[in-house]
Design an enzyme around this catalytic site. Sequence first.
Site, PDB file in Angstrom:
ATOM      1  N   GLY A  94      -5.643  -6.118   9.405  1.00 36.56           N
ATOM      2  CA  GLY A  94      -5.674  -4.999   8.467  1.00 36.56           C
ATOM      3  C   GLY A  94      -5.763  -5.495   7.025  1.00 36.56           C
ATOM      4  O   GLY A  94      -6.427  -4.890   6.180  1.00 36.56           O
ATOM      5  N   SER A 166       2.130   0.802   0.394  1.00 27.94           N
ATOM      6  CA  SER A 166       1.370  -0.230   1.097  1.00 27.94           C
ATOM      7  C   SER A 166       0.813  -1.253   0.119  1.00 27.94           C
ATOM      8  O   SER A 166       0.064  -0.915  -0.799  1.00 27.94           O
ATOM      9  CB  SER A 166       0.222   0.436   1.871  1.00 27.94           C
ATOM     10  OG  SER A 166      -0.775  -0.514   2.186  1.00 27.94           O
ATOM     11  N   GLN A 168      -1.302  -3.473   0.917  1.00 31.72           N
ATOM     12  CA  GLN A 168      -2.736  -3.622   1.191  1.00 31.72           C
ATOM     13  C   GLN A 168      -3.531  -2.616   0.367  1.00 31.72           C
ATOM     14  O   GLN A 168      -4.582  -2.932  -0.188  1.00 31.72           O
ATOM     15  CB  GLN A 168      -3.000  -3.426   2.685  1.00 31.72           C
ATOM     16  CG  GLN A 168      -2.371  -4.524   3.532  1.00 31.72           C
ATOM     17  CD  GLN A 168      -2.541  -4.303   5.013  1.00 31.72           C
ATOM     18  OE1 GLN A 168      -3.086  -3.287   5.448  1.00 31.72           O
ATOM     19  NE2 GLN A 168      -2.064  -5.251   5.811  1.00 31.72           N
ATOM     20  N   ASP A 322       7.508  -5.832   8.232  1.00 33.73           N
ATOM     21  CA  ASP A 322       7.036  -6.697   9.321  1.00 33.73           C
ATOM     22  C   ASP A 322       8.181  -7.289  10.139  1.00 33.73           C
ATOM     23  O   ASP A 322       7.952  -7.868  11.205  1.00 33.73           O
ATOM     24  CB  ASP A 322       6.174  -7.837   8.753  1.00 33.73           C
ATOM     25  CG  ASP A 322       4.849  -7.313   8.221  1.00 33.73           C
ATOM     26  OD1 ASP A 322       4.451  -6.196   8.595  1.00 33.73           O
ATOM     27  OD2 ASP A 322       4.209  -8.032   7.416  1.00 33.73           O
ATOM     28  N   LYS A 349       0.760   0.211  12.833  1.00 32.95           N
ATOM     29  CA  LYS A 349       0.537  -1.228  12.653  1.00 32.95           C
ATOM     30  C   LYS A 349      -0.351  -1.717  13.806  1.00 32.95           C
ATOM     31  O   LYS A 349      -1.040  -0.931  14.427  1.00 32.95           O
ATOM     32  CB  LYS A 349       1.874  -1.970  12.613  1.00 32.95           C
ATOM     33  CG  LYS A 349       2.701  -1.664  11.379  1.00 32.95           C
ATOM     34  CD  LYS A 349       2.101  -2.304  10.147  1.00 32.95           C
ATOM     35  CE  LYS A 349       2.850  -1.948   8.884  1.00 32.95           C
ATOM     36  NZ  LYS A 349       2.152  -2.402   7.680  1.00 32.95           N
TER      37      LYS A 349
HETATM   38  C1  S3P Z   1       0.534  -6.893   4.100  1.00 39.08           C
HETATM   39  C2  S3P Z   1       1.115  -5.689   3.828  1.00 39.08           C
HETATM   40  C3  S3P Z   1       1.840  -4.904   4.838  1.00 39.08           C
HETATM   41  C4  S3P Z   1       2.222  -5.763   6.031  1.00 39.08           C
HETATM   42  C5  S3P Z   1       1.098  -6.619   6.512  1.00 39.08           C
HETATM   43  C6  S3P Z   1       0.629  -7.534   5.415  1.00 39.08           C
HETATM   44  C7  S3P Z   1      -0.202  -7.578   3.030  1.00 39.08           C
HETATM   45  O1  S3P Z   1       1.012  -3.853   5.288  1.00 39.08           O
HETATM   46  O2  S3P Z   1       2.685  -4.940   7.085  1.00 39.08           O
HETATM   47  O3  S3P Z   1       1.495  -7.401   7.619  1.00 39.08           O
HETATM   48  O4  S3P Z   1      -0.502  -8.779   3.176  1.00 39.08           O
HETATM   49  O5  S3P Z   1      -0.498  -6.932   2.020  1.00 39.08           O
HETATM   50  P1  S3P Z   1       0.899  -2.461   4.489  1.00 39.08           P
HETATM   51  O6  S3P Z   1       0.402  -2.767   3.153  1.00 39.08           O
HETATM   52  O7  S3P Z   1      -0.065  -1.617   5.247  1.00 39.08           O
HETATM   53  O8  S3P Z   1       2.284  -1.900   4.518  1.00 39.08           O
END
Ligand code: S3P
Length: 434
Positions: A94, A166, A168, A322, A349
């Site tokens: 993701g 988030s 991400q 996580d 997830k």
């Molecule tokens: C991550 C953000 C988290 C996390 C993922 C890694 C990242 O997700 O769960 O394993 O590297 O930015 P979300 O941003 O969707 O919460």
Amino acid sequence: MFAMKVTRAAGINGELVLPGDKSISHRAAILSALSDGEVLITNFGSSVDCSATVACLRELGVRIAGDGSRLEVHGVGKDGLKQPKRELNCENSGTTMRLMSGVLAGQNIESVLIGDESLQKRPMKRVIDPLVSMGADVHGVDGHAPITIKGRRPLKAIDYVPVAASAQLKSCVLLAGLNADGETSVLEKTPTRDHTERMLTWLGVEVHETQAGDGKRISLSGDARLTAKDILVPSDLSSAAFFIVAAGFLAGSELRMPDVGTNGSRLAVVDVLKKIGVDIEISNKRLSCNEPVADLIVRGRSRISSENHNVLSGPIIANLIDEVPILAIAGTQLDGGLEIRNAGELRIKESDRIAAIVSNLKRMGANVEEFADGFKVERSQLKGGTVDSFGDHRIAMAFAVAGMFADGETKIVGAECAAVSFPEFFDELARIKY
Ligand code: S3P
């Protein structure tokens, strides 16, 4: 599919050098590709997810030499990616899909991002919408991958309020902002991991953070350029968490883990476990490439009884998102058990992690209750049995640790998916467990 068997452990002893942090490795690869020179990345994460990011960048014309933990990235500049000849496969990652969407929206090329079955089910509307409002031509299929992106340069700078807590999503918009026509900002109400901001700063980009009401406004200018500078990736705290719980609850254990990332936006798992009574020593604290790093020592205790830290809810959840699967296993060993709430994001997830945790814990004889946004588990004597990874790396590894606390033998079906974040997990477990 391959099943892994784990039996009860007496303890864990020794030193464990963990692979490079997954979140930071993704950003190291992407941001050095966008820099104006050559970057040497060391301790790059060994995970399949991080390899997917490297493969996508190579497909976009970035020369990346080396395999494994040492990469030499020849940056092409923030707008220098080339038209790919084929679809960009983000596999199970993701982070790859969401961060690369932000990068690709500001390039004058057309690209299609695909992923495996699990990734194609995860919500992408959250990144598509802000990128469309920045002027890129971005389409998913009912809000899911494949995502087709026709980039535009410059994008329109926006002031964005995320629809979910988030990192991400925040990172996607900030990365798009590097190719926008002014100042792009993200107003973050619930703090999430700040690796993108830290690494941009390391590479010479001015990232401004200002207080805005009860949140924080993070902004950068589309005029910024990224200066090439070598990056040493800290070891992965989320991977360490499995071993912290294993060692912490097995009396007599002593486990040393050097050079682990201890960024405050990821540290809640350690704070929570320490409050609960797990013996974690943090020493040699330092800053490495603008990321906090330290050495950890965990010593096992026989019975841990928390007085009043058995409910986790609210903003802290984003900081330990996580680590919820392994905290659920910790809950089975804890007087008073553990309840997790406000964790609905876990349902989207790599698997529906709430359902996966509850179903596997029931199979191991734990007393557990499921809620829409979490679960409650009581202290339970776990029994070995067959559990399912649900194709989710963190579920596979959490239940391997559960197997170390359980009577008899625990079989984890589909355990190979641990490689998504930690390919060495089962070998390391066998090496230090006794
Ligand atoms: C991550 C953000 C988290 C996390 C993922 C890694 C990242 O997700 O769960 O394993 O590297 O930015 P979300 O941003 O969707 O919460």
